[in-house]
Enzyme design. Structure first.
Site, PDB file in Angstrom:
ATOM      1  N   ASN A 127       7.601   7.769  -4.685  1.00 41.38           N
ATOM      2  CA  ASN A 127       6.576   6.923  -4.050  1.00 41.38           C
ATOM      3  C   ASN A 127       7.049   6.299  -2.725  1.00 41.38           C
ATOM      4  O   ASN A 127       6.230   5.844  -1.927  1.00 41.38           O
ATOM      5  CB  ASN A 127       6.117   5.799  -4.995  1.00 41.38           C
ATOM      6  CG  ASN A 127       5.227   6.267  -6.126  1.00 41.38           C
ATOM      7  OD1 ASN A 127       5.190   5.649  -7.184  1.00 41.38           O
ATOM      8  ND2 ASN A 127       4.489   7.356  -5.919  1.00 41.38           N
ATOM      9  N   ASP A 185      -2.009   5.857 -13.442  1.00 41.11           N
ATOM     10  CA  ASP A 185      -2.416   6.718 -12.325  1.00 41.11           C
ATOM     11  C   ASP A 185      -3.905   6.545 -12.023  1.00 41.11           C
ATOM     12  O   ASP A 185      -4.692   6.266 -12.933  1.00 41.11           O
ATOM     13  CB  ASP A 185      -2.102   8.182 -12.682  1.00 41.11           C
ATOM     14  CG  ASP A 185      -2.090   9.079 -11.452  1.00 41.11           C
ATOM     15  OD1 ASP A 185      -2.153   8.555 -10.326  1.00 41.11           O
ATOM     16  OD2 ASP A 185      -2.015  10.308 -11.621  1.00 41.11           O
ATOM     17  N   TRP A 225      -9.694   5.286  -7.573  1.00 44.07           N
ATOM     18  CA  TRP A 225     -10.590   4.194  -7.971  1.00 44.07           C
ATOM     19  C   TRP A 225     -11.047   3.436  -6.722  1.00 44.07           C
ATOM     20  O   TRP A 225     -12.229   3.122  -6.561  1.00 44.07           O
ATOM     21  CB  TRP A 225      -9.847   3.257  -8.923  1.00 44.07           C
ATOM     22  CG  TRP A 225     -10.680   2.167  -9.526  1.00 44.07           C
ATOM     23  CD1 TRP A 225     -11.387   2.217 -10.695  1.00 44.07           C
ATOM     24  CD2 TRP A 225     -10.884   0.853  -8.982  1.00 44.07           C
ATOM     25  NE1 TRP A 225     -12.024   1.017 -10.924  1.00 44.07           N
ATOM     26  CE2 TRP A 225     -11.731   0.163  -9.882  1.00 44.07           C
ATOM     27  CE3 TRP A 225     -10.455   0.191  -7.838  1.00 44.07           C
ATOM     28  CZ2 TRP A 225     -12.144  -1.149  -9.676  1.00 44.07           C
ATOM     29  CZ3 TRP A 225     -10.863  -1.118  -7.619  1.00 44.07           C
ATOM     30  CH2 TRP A 225     -11.699  -1.774  -8.533  1.00 44.07           C
TER      31      TRP A 225
END
Ligand code: FPP
Length: 249
Positions: free
Chosen positions: A70, A22, A27
């Site tokens: 997702n 995750d 990021w």
């Protein structure tokens, strides 16, 4: 340069580590890049962790690469991820073969785009005799889906007279899950400072130690993995018994 593993007891390794990867999106945001940039960099962490597990002797590594939920993400992100799976499986196949690593996949593979499924099944087939470690990719996977599928298969077996209701045990149930030949993970790691299970291996992690890392997945490296294993080794696993019982056994 190799990363030190002195703080790990090689005689007390988990034989199966499962990871909820995750933090790719965050990021990327930190680097002022689109989310998919995070996923692309996440592949480096997949490589590092797979290599580290094989090197120290972990036998099974399961990575939560794409959940059933997702599919609700923006189309461009889903498409990029599916392409990334095809490309990564293709480009890493040689390395898997060279390192004697078997690839497996769990999840609703029929729901994957044709080329993703084809690349995956080909790599699974070509690595099927490898024995050093098994890398399991959870793709279009969710625990509730898996448990529902398992229940349907058991109901079907009962309906057809192949199984009686009295024969349904925890073992029978586990044998109908997609992880049927895989031992339960002893260690589950989730990265990025989130503290959830997110529909991952809910049956199989009943007795797993849960380790949460603050590191975002693309930055997760061998040292972070060794740290998680050291944390696991510092825990007392009681399986419902008392601490006194465990220390005597
Ligand atoms: C979660 O981060 C990550 C994913 C849903 C995808 C994981 C995929 C990879 C690491 C790519 C390569 C994998 C293989 C096995 C080839 P997130 O997007 O939810 O991050 P966020 O919470 O910061 O938004």
């Amino acid at each position: 340069m190799s990363t030190p593993t002195q703080h790990i007891d090689k005689d007390n390794l988990p034989q199966h580590i499962a990871i909820i990867m995750d933090g790719n999106g965050r990021w990327a945001k930190r680097h002022s890049k689109p989310r998919v940039w995070g996923h692309k960099n996440g592949v480096k962490a997949v490589r590092a962790v797979t290599e580290a597990c094989a090197e120290i002797g972990v036998k099974y590594l399961t990575l939560y690469a794409f959940s059933k939920e997702n599919w609700k993400r923006p189309e461009v992100e889903v498409n990029t991820l599916m392409r990334l799976f095809v490309n990564t499986v293709g480009s890493e196949l040689k390395t898997l073969l060279k390192n004697n690593i078997r690839l497996k996949a769990i999840g609703d593979l029929d729901s994957l785009p044709k080329d993703t499924r084809r690349a995956l099944l080909e790599a699974i087939d070509r690595t099927r005799s490898n024995s050093r470690m098994t890398l399991v990719l959870a793709l279009s996977y969710s625990s509730r889906w898996e448990i529902t599928q398992s229940s349907k298969r058991i109901a079907q077996a009962v309906q057809e007279g192949r199984l009686s209701v009295d024969e349904i045990t925890e073992e029978t149930f586990a044998d109908h899950l997609s992880t049927q030949e895989i031992p339960d993970p002893e260690l589950l790691i989730r990265t990025s400072g989130e503290y959830r299970i997110s529909n991952f291996l809910m049956w199989q992690i009943s007795y797993a130690e849960l380790v949460f890392s603050e590191t975002l997945w693309p930055d997760f490296g061998k040292e972070d993995l060794y740290q998680a294993i050291a944390t696991y080794q510092g825990r007392e696993r009681r399986f419902g018994m008392t601490g006194e019982q465990v220390s005597k056994s």
